[in-house]
Design a protein around this motif. Structure first.
Motif, PDB file in Angstrom:
ATOM      1  N   HIS A 114      -4.335 -11.275  17.547  1.00  0.00           N
ATOM      2  CA  HIS A 114      -3.123 -10.706  18.132  1.00  0.00           C
ATOM      3  C   HIS A 114      -2.991 -11.153  19.578  1.00  0.00           C
ATOM      4  O   HIS A 114      -2.154 -10.673  20.318  1.00  0.00           O
ATOM      5  N   PRO A 132       1.299  -8.529  16.048  1.00  0.00           N
ATOM      6  CA  PRO A 132       0.798  -7.280  16.624  1.00  0.00           C
ATOM      7  C   PRO A 132      -0.008  -6.490  15.590  1.00  0.00           C
ATOM      8  O   PRO A 132      -0.043  -6.852  14.413  1.00  0.00           O
ATOM      9  N   SER A 133      -0.636  -5.438  16.041  1.00  0.00           N
ATOM     10  CA  SER A 133      -1.446  -4.607  15.165  1.00  0.00           C
ATOM     11  C   SER A 133      -0.594  -4.049  14.023  1.00  0.00           C
ATOM     12  O   SER A 133       0.533  -3.627  14.240  1.00  0.00           O
ATOM     13  N   GLY A 134      -1.143  -4.114  12.821  1.00  0.00           N
ATOM     14  CA  GLY A 134      -0.442  -3.562  11.667  1.00  0.00           C
ATOM     15  C   GLY A 134       0.585  -4.494  11.059  1.00  0.00           C
ATOM     16  O   GLY A 134       1.317  -4.122  10.153  1.00  0.00           O
ATOM     17  N   SER A 135       0.644  -5.753  11.520  1.00  0.00           N
ATOM     18  CA  SER A 135       1.666  -6.651  10.998  1.00  0.00           C
ATOM     19  C   SER A 135       1.264  -7.268   9.660  1.00  0.00           C
ATOM     20  O   SER A 135       2.067  -7.944   9.031  1.00  0.00           O
ATOM     21  N   GLY A 136       0.012  -7.061   9.227  1.00  0.00           N
ATOM     22  CA  GLY A 136      -0.393  -7.543   7.912  1.00  0.00           C
ATOM     23  C   GLY A 136      -1.298  -8.766   7.939  1.00  0.00           C
ATOM     24  O   GLY A 136      -1.548  -9.383   6.906  1.00  0.00           O
ATOM     25  N   LYS A 137      -1.844  -9.106   9.104  1.00  0.00           N
ATOM     26  CA  LYS A 137      -2.671 -10.306   9.220  1.00  0.00           C
ATOM     27  C   LYS A 137      -3.947 -10.192   8.395  1.00  0.00           C
ATOM     28  O   LYS A 137      -4.280 -11.086   7.612  1.00  0.00           O
ATOM     29  N   THR A 138      -4.664  -9.074   8.594  1.00  0.00           N
ATOM     30  CA  THR A 138      -5.915  -8.896   7.861  1.00  0.00           C
ATOM     31  C   THR A 138      -5.652  -8.861   6.359  1.00  0.00           C
ATOM     32  O   THR A 138      -6.377  -9.484   5.579  1.00  0.00           O
ATOM     33  N   THR A 139      -4.602  -8.166   5.969  1.00  0.00           N
ATOM     34  CA  THR A 139      -4.279  -8.092   4.545  1.00  0.00           C
ATOM     35  C   THR A 139      -4.049  -9.491   3.980  1.00  0.00           C
ATOM     36  O   THR A 139      -4.485  -9.811   2.876  1.00  0.00           O
ATOM     37  N   PHE A 155       0.882  -1.173   0.000  1.00  0.00           N
ATOM     38  CA  PHE A 155       0.000   0.000   0.000  1.00  0.00           C
ATOM     39  C   PHE A 155       0.909   1.209   0.000  1.00  0.00           C
ATOM     40  O   PHE A 155       1.421   1.586   1.044  1.00  0.00           O
ATOM     41  N   VAL A 194       4.051   1.262   2.227  1.00  0.00           N
ATOM     42  CA  VAL A 194       3.931   0.190   3.220  1.00  0.00           C
ATOM     43  C   VAL A 194       3.877  -1.161   2.510  1.00  0.00           C
ATOM     44  O   VAL A 194       3.088  -1.349   1.592  1.00  0.00           O
ATOM     45  N   GLU A 216      -9.928 -12.234  13.814  1.00  0.00           N
ATOM     46  CA  GLU A 216     -10.175 -11.859  15.205  1.00  0.00           C
ATOM     47  C   GLU A 216     -11.642 -12.002  15.577  1.00  0.00           C
ATOM     48  O   GLU A 216     -12.262 -11.054  16.056  1.00  0.00           O
ATOM     49  N   ALA A 228       2.538  -4.379   3.217  1.00  0.00           N
ATOM     50  CA  ALA A 228       1.675  -5.002   4.223  1.00  0.00           C
ATOM     51  C   ALA A 228       1.950  -6.493   4.314  1.00  0.00           C
ATOM     52  O   ALA A 228       1.933  -7.076   5.394  1.00  0.00           O
TER      53      ALA A 228
HETATM   54  N1  LIG Z   1      -6.384  -0.325   2.236  1.00  0.00           N
HETATM   55  C1  LIG Z   1      -5.212   0.049   2.759  1.00  0.00           C
HETATM   56  N2  LIG Z   1      -4.607   1.177   2.350  1.00  0.00           N
HETATM   57  C2  LIG Z   1      -3.412   1.551   2.852  1.00  0.00           C
HETATM   58  N3  LIG Z   1      -2.736   0.865   3.780  1.00  0.00           N
HETATM   59  C3  LIG Z   1      -3.282  -0.265   4.249  1.00  0.00           C
HETATM   60  C4  LIG Z   1      -4.541  -0.728   3.765  1.00  0.00           C
HETATM   61  N4  LIG Z   1      -4.838  -1.889   4.403  1.00  0.00           N
HETATM   62  C5  LIG Z   1      -3.816  -2.112   5.245  1.00  0.00           C
HETATM   63  N5  LIG Z   1      -2.871  -1.155   5.149  1.00  0.00           N
HETATM   64  C6  LIG Z   1      -1.610  -1.101   5.896  1.00  0.00           C
HETATM   65  O1  LIG Z   1      -1.014  -2.371   5.825  1.00  0.00           O
HETATM   66  C7  LIG Z   1      -0.463  -2.736   7.069  1.00  0.00           C
HETATM   67  C8  LIG Z   1      -1.047  -4.043   7.534  1.00  0.00           C
HETATM   68  O2  LIG Z   1      -2.417  -3.852   7.856  1.00  0.00           O
HETATM   69  P1  LIG Z   1      -3.358  -5.013   8.339  1.00  0.00           P
HETATM   70  O3  LIG Z   1      -4.730  -4.479   8.436  1.00  0.00           O
HETATM   71  O4  LIG Z   1      -3.174  -6.202   7.480  1.00  0.00           O
HETATM   72  O5  LIG Z   1      -2.798  -5.289   9.796  1.00  0.00           O
HETATM   73  P2  LIG Z   1      -3.332  -6.304  10.905  1.00  0.00           P
HETATM   74  O6  LIG Z   1      -2.198  -7.219  11.206  1.00  0.00           O
HETATM   75  O7  LIG Z   1      -4.604  -6.921  10.486  1.00  0.00           O
HETATM   76  O8  LIG Z   1      -3.541  -5.339  12.124  1.00  0.00           O
HETATM   77  P3  LIG Z   1      -4.691  -5.364  13.250  1.00  0.00           P
HETATM   78  O9  LIG Z   1      -4.284  -6.378  14.276  1.00  0.00           O
HETATM   79  O10 LIG Z   1      -4.635  -3.972  13.816  1.00  0.00           O
HETATM   80  O11 LIG Z   1      -5.980  -5.676  12.594  1.00  0.00           O
HETATM   81  C9  LIG Z   1      -0.718  -1.573   8.017  1.00  0.00           C
HETATM   82  O12 LIG Z   1       0.443  -0.786   8.057  1.00  0.00           O
HETATM   83  C10 LIG Z   1      -1.843  -0.835   7.369  1.00  0.00           C
HETATM   84  O13 LIG Z   1      -1.765   0.527   7.666  1.00  0.00           O
END
Ligand SMILES: Nc1ncnc2c1ncn2[C@@H]1O[C@H](COP(=O)(O)OP(=O)(O)OP(=O)(O)O)[C@@H](O)[C@H]1O
Ligand SMILES: [Mg+2]
Lengths: 295, 369
Positions: free
Chosen positions: B194, B39-46, B15, B18, B161, B20
């Motif tokens: 997380h 942890p938060s922001g590590s890219g799990k949801t992506t 992104f 970043v 989650e 992800a």
């Molecule tokens: N649509 C998007 N546009 C820009 N950046 C994104 C987008 N989706 C995710 N990111 C970035 O990609 C990185 C990973 O995000 P992701 O949502 O996968 O984290 P996560 O591990 O699921 O975190 P959480 O535990 O907070 O849900 C983060 O830095 C986030 O800011």
């Protein structure tokens, strides 16, 4: 519960009434009194521009009996229906686009939709006249290019209908937009993961969950179109006379106020019927509508 | 070997600046409960969204049951997904929500009803069919979301989650339930969390994620007992962290100078004498006893393959089955020892000795040192 002070306070409902009171009174007086008076007038009689209070049903007999009025009404009804449909079909994608992809320009884009309102309806219609009429931009360009002008745009029902779309589409877009900004687009992703193609997701999820906004848009377009006076006068030809135009003539040229009042009552009832027809389709609680209804 | 249920092949998603998800490769077997922990922001949801088809990878390939699905839209991938905020359709009843995937598959109505009956029973949702989502408790909503994800027996269930919005008690109940569904239905689950305890309780295998990369991937016991990096050691389980300097290398072990004494620690790969290191020892690996008469003054001392340090008991935090003993060491740092509360009768401000087997725990070169 919350100590000493709350006991001495007015009930919240009462305090709220204090705030809402003046506005509510104004609305009641300015809406209901004229309505009541036209109901009364509609049972009276006019003679040489004078109203006489002798109660009768003649106005309604004329209204329902004479073919011309039926034609005017049907014409208005059909026009309103078509114009509403066009506004719906053209407005939905615009509203959707702004709500979904407008990002930080969303508000600006919606306000731009209102830009034509800055000038007032008559001026806008005149502008449209300048666009569509015999010496309007469209036809003049065609003539300059050596092509025949489009007759259908010159003082016809089509031109009048186009004028209505132009006047009212922003109401439709705004109503749908306001519904869509409260819509959780993630639900569409859920639908797609669960096997729904995009159009199916629209039918199953987006449309029903935004039906409130859509219905409000329909009412906001359909009802004024039903009562429409302006566009046939400025853009329509002799065969475009609408119910509303005829109604306004009763109060102007012909001075038959009582008949005009009866037409007004009829129009009011027709509009009311539209709202009654749409009402049961709206289920606030299940719509994802954020303003929860308190019991 | 049959095809893995899910394979990722060097998948990357950026992104803007970043990254992800950064060149992730992964294979998940049929029947496997796989947890993505980070942890938060590590890219799990992506990562889940890439698997579901809600995001397109910039590079790499996604295969489900051997078939390349990288370019397929979500509605052709046949995976289920459950979200943290449930995302039930508010205008549909519980039954309508649950059979939605079957309707999209154009399954005939009789079959739909049969499946519905089966899943309602499995998830204890009988009697709620006609309710709307706003008439359900949070736990019930999450069950409905699970039912909707499972009813079509997808090739894969992705869970993002799913328990994060539930209260603690309900959460531990659901942890057990969800694991039961996975084992009964033999559908591979990819479970994002997380919360390390959740990952440890539920899964068979865990990948620990950080900044879009897998820090470590392996069986949960392996992750727990043999963390591959300081990050994993700090993130999984509860460990004390001791920073020191290696003084002597002895085969697989090393002596670490720490707080004026020495401890015997596992030797980090390629470590040399003089390297700064970070040593992790789990709370439950430590043992606390009252200091004997000859006790005090054992500050970092190795005897008979036992590391021992002395300190003062500051507080006891009773947790039910265990208690955490907070011990302040002479130089001011704290150690936490987790032990059964009955075994010892200690009071705050007693002098104590903490012992653990020499060479246990995990030691890594200090990052950025
Ligand atoms: N649509 C998007 N546009 C820009 N950046 C994104 C987008 N989706 C995710 N990111 C970035 O990609 C990185 C990973 O995000 P992701 O949502 O996968 O984290 P996560 O591990 O699921 O975190 P959480 O535990 O907070 O849900 C983060 O830095 C986030 O800011
Ligand atoms: Mg996430």
């Amino acid at each position: 519960m919350s100590g000493l002070r709350s006991g001495k306070r007015l009930h919240p409902e009462l305090r709220f009434l204090g705030l809402a009171g003046p506005g509510a009174a104004f609305i009641v007086i300015s809406l209901l009194l004229p309505l009541l008076s036209i109901v009364v007038f509609s049972f009276w009689r006019t003679e040489s521009y004078e109203l006489y209070a002798d109660w009768n049903l003649d106005n309604y007999r004329t209204l329902l009996g004479e073919a011309a009025y039926r034609t005017f009404f049907l014409r208005s009804l059909v026009t309103a229906a078509i114009v509403t449909a066009i506004c719906l079909v053209c407005g939905w994608p615009v509203a959707y686009f702004i709500a979904r992809w407008g990002g930080r320009y969303r508000l600006l884009l919606v306000l731009l939709l209102a830009a034509p309102f800055f000038t007032g309806a008559i001026l806008r219609i005149t502008a449209l006249q300048g666009l569509l009429g015999p010496i309007g931009l469209v036809n003049m360009t065609l003539v300059e290019l050596g092509l025949p002008p489009i007759e259908a745009l010159m003082y016809t029902q089509l031109a009048s209908g186009l004028g209505l779309v132009y006047l009212f589409i922003s109401f439709m877009v705004t109503a749908i937009y306001l519904s869509l900004v409260n819509f959780n687009f993630e639900l569409l992703e859920v639908a797609k993961i669960n096997g729904a193609k995009p159009w199916r997701a629209f039918i199953e999820i987006t449309w029903p969950l935004n039906w409130i906004g859509t219905a409000i848009g329909i009412v906001l377009v359909f009802i004024p179109c039903l009562a429409n006076v302006v566009t046939p006068r400025f853009l329509g030809g002799p065969d475009a006379t609408s119910f509303g135009m005829s109604l306004s003539q009763q109060f102007g040229e012909t001075g038959t106020w009582a008949l005009g009042s009866a037409m007004g009552v009829f129009l009011f009832l027709a509009s009311f019927a539209v709202i009654l027809a749409i009402w049961p389709t709206i289920k606030l609680k299940r719509s994802g509508f954020t303003g929860a209804v308190q019991q | 070997m049959p095809n893995a249920a899910l394979e990722l092949d060097s998948v990357t998603r950026r992104f803007g600046p970043v990254i992800a998800v950064d060149r992730i490769s992964l294979a998940i077997e049929q029947d496997e409960f796989f947890a993505l922990l980070g942890p938060s922001g590590s890219g799990k949801t992506t990562m889940l969204r890439l698997i579901a088809g809600l995001e397109q990878p910039d590079e790499g390939q996604v295969r489900i049951a051997g078939e390349v699905v990288t370019d397929l839209p979500p509605y052709r991938r046949g995976v289920g997904m459950v979200f943290q905020n449930f995302l039930l359709f508010p205008h549909k009843t519980v039954a309508e929500n649950i059979v939605f995937p079957l309707r999209m598959q154009k399954m005939d109505r009789a079959q739909q009803q049969k499946q519905l009956g089966w899943i309602l029973e499995l998830l204890h949702l009988q009697g709620l069919e006609a309710r709307y989502p706003n008439e359900l408790s949070g736990g019930q909503q999450q069950r409905v979301a699970l039912a909707r994800g499972l009813i079509s027996r997808p090739a894969l269930l992705l869970l993002d989650e799913p328990l994060a919005n539930l209260d603690r008690e309900l959460r531990s109940e659901m942890e057990v339930e969800i694991r039961r569904y996975q084992k009964e239905l033999k559908i591979p689950f990819v479970y994002v969390t997380h919360n390390q305890e959740e990952a440890l309780t539920m899964s068979d295998r865990i990948a620990v994620m950080r900044n879009g990369r897998f820090e470590q991937i392996g069986a949960k016991t392996e992750i727990y007992t043999n963390p591959a990096s300081a990050f994993v050691a700090a993130f999984v389980g509860h460990a004390n962290r001791l920073d020191g300097q290696l003084s002597e290398i002895d085969g697989g072990l090393a002596r670490m100078n720490w707080a004026g004494g020495q401890l015997l620690v596992p030797r980090p790969a390629d470590a040399k004498s003089g390297d700064r290191v970070r040593y992790f020892i789990k709370h439950e690996d430590l043992e606390v006893t009252a200091a004997g008469l000859n006790g005090g003054g054992l500050n970092g001392h190795v005897a008979n393959d036992i590391n021992q340090v002395s300190g003062t008991l500051r507080d006891i935090i009773f947790k039910g089955q265990t208690a955490n003993y907070i011990i302040t060491l002479p130089q001011g740092t704290d150690l936490v020892v987790s032990d059964t509360p009955r075994t010892i009768t200690l009071k705050p401000s007693d002098p104590v000795i903490v012992r653990w087997p020499a060479g246990s725990g995990a030691c890594f070169a200090a990052e950025g040192a």
